[in-house]
Design a protein around this motif. Structure first.
Motif, mmCIF file in Angstrom:
data_model
loop_
_atom_site.group_PDB
_atom_site.id
_atom_site.type_symbol
_atom_site.label_atom_id
_atom_site.label_comp_id
_atom_site.label_asym_id
_atom_site.label_seq_id
_atom_site.Cartn_x
_atom_site.Cartn_y
_atom_site.Cartn_z
ATOM 1 N N ASN A 11 0.879 -1.161 0.000
ATOM 2 C CA ASN A 11 0.000 0.000 0.000
ATOM 3 C C ASN A 11 0.916 1.211 0.000
ATOM 4 N N SER B 165 -7.320 6.684 2.763
ATOM 5 C CA SER B 165 -8.311 5.645 3.063
ATOM 6 C C SER B 165 -9.603 5.798 2.274
ATOM 7 N N SER C 90 -10.257 2.137 -1.211
ATOM 8 C CA SER C 90 -10.242 0.877 -0.486
ATOM 9 C C SER C 90 -10.194 -0.278 -1.476
#
Lengths: 111, 116
Positions: free
Chosen positions: B57, B62, B65
């Motif tokens: 990642n 966020s 996703s």
């Protein structure tokens, strides 16, 4: 860290001209080297690749030779066509699945 | 056959919407990737899945996703995006995610995302 440097664009040529797009890299060891092509409005297509020193990748009239001594992987084509107009990316990968791209070279071929 | 497919081809969404991008490959590849590409720039790696598990990642916010439901499918769920997230989102796959070995990555055609 690893890096790839491509010749600055844009490059404009006439049809049937000879093409060279320079690519040099910095890496430890022996990365795999790639040329990807991106036509307008599309994703990346693998054009050719070489995985060890002195390998020559070739496809659709394009060629590139993995030169360890000069850390280069220059793209060449003897006679370009209008349909070759696109953005060309030189890239390397070594071990960790992370492709490292050059900045891309925009090529325009005029009839 | 080295085909990676992506849907939709184009997507326009508002900042409060939730949407998903889909990527599929049937080459038996066990590594799949999401990249983001802004205009006139090379692709930037976002996520890597190896054997259906998230392995990389790249410090992605966020509001993005990822999900890998099976070995052929990769999704990217989008929520509360910003206009600067507008870009071409590319999926790629490669054969064997073994440590120390790097396989050729094959890219899909991309999803062009516009966030209003």
């Amino acid at each position: 860290g690893n890096s790839v440097t491509q010749m600055e664009g844009p490059v404009t040529l006439s049809e049937e001209a000879f093409l060279t797009i320079n690519c040099t890299y910095t890496a430890t060891g022996y990365p795999s080297l790639f040329w990807y092509v991106q036509y307008p409005g599309e994703g990346l297509q693998l054009l050719l690749k070489a995985t060890k020193a002195d390998d020559k990748g070739s496809n659709k009239g394009f060629e590139a030779t993995y030169r360890k001594e000069t850390t280069s992987f220059h793209l060449e084509k003897g006679s370009v066509q209008v349909s070759d107009s696109a953005v060309y990316f030189c890239a390397l990968i070594q071990g960790a699945q992370k492709l490292v791209f050059g900045q891309g070279t925009r090529l325009t071929i005029n009839p | 056959d080295t085909e990676v497919t992506q849907t939709p081809k184009h997507l326009v969404m508002g900042m409060t919407n939730k949407k998903s991008l889909k990527c599929e490959q049937h080459m038996g590849h066990r590594a799949m990737y999401w990249y983001k590409q802004k205009a006139k720039k090379p692709p930037e790696l976002m996520f890597v899945y190896s054997y259906e598990k998230l392995s990389i990642n790249e410090s992605v916010p966020s509001r993005f996703s990822p999900e890998c439901p099976n070995s052929s499918l990769l999704n990217l769920h989008l929520h509360a995006l910003q206009p600067e997230d507008s870009a071409l989102y590319l999926c790629a796959s490669s054969q064997t995610p073994l440590a120390g070995r790097a396989d050729t990555q094959y890219f899909g055609p991309g999803t062009r995302l516009t966030v209003l």
